[in-house]
Scaffold this motif. Structure first.
Motif, PDB file in Angstrom:
ATOM      1  N   GLU A   1       0.829  -1.364   0.029  1.00  0.00           N
ATOM      2  CA  GLU A   1      -0.188  -0.035  -0.115  1.00  0.00           C
ATOM      3  C   GLU A   1       1.017   1.161   0.077  1.00  0.00           C
TER       4      GLU A   1
ATOM      5  N   LYS B   1     -14.890  17.241   3.751  1.00  0.00           N
ATOM      6  CA  LYS B   1     -16.129  16.361   3.076  1.00  0.00           C
ATOM      7  C   LYS B   1     -17.194  17.512   2.710  1.00  0.00           C
TER       8      LYS B   1
ATOM      9  N   HIS C   1     -16.521  19.549   0.107  1.00  0.00           N
ATOM     10  CA  HIS C   1     -16.488  18.892  -0.877  1.00  0.00           C
ATOM     11  C   HIS C   1     -18.000  18.639  -1.784  1.00  0.00           C
ATOM     12  N   ASP C   2     -18.771  18.481  -0.930  1.00  0.00           N
ATOM     13  CA  ASP C   2     -20.171  18.353  -1.149  1.00  0.00           C
ATOM     14  C   ASP C   2     -20.563  19.767  -1.993  1.00  0.00           C
TER      15      ASP C   2
ATOM     16  N   LYS D   1     -19.077  19.689  -5.275  1.00  0.00           N
ATOM     17  CA  LYS D   1     -19.677  18.776  -6.266  1.00  0.00           C
ATOM     18  C   LYS D   1     -20.890  19.415  -6.642  1.00  0.00           C
TER      19      LYS D   1
ATOM     20  N   LYS E   1     -12.612  12.004  -5.001  1.00  0.00           N
ATOM     21  CA  LYS E   1     -12.676  10.725  -4.959  1.00  0.00           C
ATOM     22  C   LYS E   1     -11.353  10.065  -4.263  1.00  0.00           C
ATOM     23  N   ILE E   2     -10.343  10.517  -4.962  1.00  0.00           N
ATOM     24  CA  ILE E   2      -9.012  10.028  -3.963  1.00  0.00           C
ATOM     25  C   ILE E   2      -9.093  10.360  -2.700  1.00  0.00           C
ATOM     26  N   GLU E   3      -9.256  11.737  -2.192  1.00  0.00           N
ATOM     27  CA  GLU E   3      -9.270  12.285  -1.060  1.00  0.00           C
ATOM     28  C   GLU E   3     -10.313  11.403  -0.159  1.00  0.00           C
ATOM     29  N   GLU E   4     -11.440  11.387  -0.591  1.00  0.00           N
ATOM     30  CA  GLU E   4     -12.583  10.609   0.239  1.00  0.00           C
ATOM     31  C   GLU E   4     -12.533   9.003   0.343  1.00  0.00           C
ATOM     32  N   GLU E   5     -12.159   8.485  -0.689  1.00  0.00           N
ATOM     33  CA  GLU E   5     -12.253   6.992  -0.518  1.00  0.00           C
ATOM     34  C   GLU E   5     -10.713   6.356  -0.116  1.00  0.00           C
ATOM     35  N   ASN E   6      -9.675   7.159  -0.362  1.00  0.00           N
ATOM     36  CA  ASN E   6      -8.354   6.886   0.057  1.00  0.00           C
ATOM     37  C   ASN E   6      -7.714   7.396   0.984  1.00  0.00           C
TER      38      ASN E   6
ATOM     39  N   PRO F   1     -10.326   7.961   4.798  1.00  0.00           N
ATOM     40  CA  PRO F   1     -10.527   6.781   5.654  1.00  0.00           C
ATOM     41  C   PRO F   1      -9.118   6.308   6.211  1.00  0.00           C
TER      42      PRO F   1
END
Ligand SMILES: [Fe+2]
Ligand SMILES: [Fe+2]
Length: 182
Positions: A3, A105, A108-109, A112, A159-164, A167
């Protein structure tokens, strides 16, 4: 195993996506203002005014957002990762990661939502322009192309920030003793 370190994910975000946004926003703004100087029919003019407002909002929201990530959140994540890797997990890292992540986040909303409106308006403009001689003007074509590309890149970036990144940072923070104030 295998990773990426979070500092590497952050490097990628900064060198690719943050840099791209800072490069493209002035270009989009410049082409947009040239576009707006054309004599446009009322329908096209209405759409252009709407796009102008959205681009200004995104520009302002994103420049503040990038600075918060670069000055507050990302350095905190890098420090947390360093601490965990060197086994020093007994201290708290400034304001912690969870609070700033929730704020990012939320931002981001908002971004978006603006991007969805921008995409719709730019596609409408693109169709309207096809029926005029404006379609041949370079800044018109560039504005349409760059604004849609900017939207795509920004969605991937988020997406990279929120999903990778986010978390992984939250799970790192749990190894630090549960974040600030506990
Ligand atoms: Fe970012
Ligand atoms: Fe972000």
């Amino acid at each position: 195993m295998g990773e990426k370190r979070l500092s590497e994910v952050i490097d990628l975000l900064l060198s690719k996506h943050h840099k791209y946004l800072r490069d493209i926003m002035p270009v989009v703004n410049k082409d947009l203002s040239s576009f707006k100087k054309l004599s446009l029919g009322p329908e096209l003019k209405g759409k252009m005014d709407s796009v102008d407002e959205i681009v200004r909002d995104v520009d302002m929201d994103i420049s503040q957002h990038l600075m918060k990530e670069e000055n507050i959140l990302f350095p905190t994540i890098i420090d947390m990762e360093e601490a965990v890797l060197s086994g020093k997990t007994d201290g708290h890292m400034g304001c912690g990661a969870e609070g700033p992540i929730n704020q990012m986040k939320y931002e981001h909303d908002i971004i978006k939502e603006s991007l969805a409106r921008l995409e719709k308006d730019v596609k409408d403009i693109s169709e309207m322009v096809q029926k005029t001689e404006h379609k041949d003007k370079e800044f018109v074509r560039n504005f349409i192309k760059n604004s849609l590309e900017m939207k795509e890149d920004l969605l991937l970036h988020i997406k990279i920030e929120e999903e990778n990144l986010f978390p992984a940072a939250i799970s790192l923070e749990s190894k630090m003793g549960g974040g600030p104030g506990y």
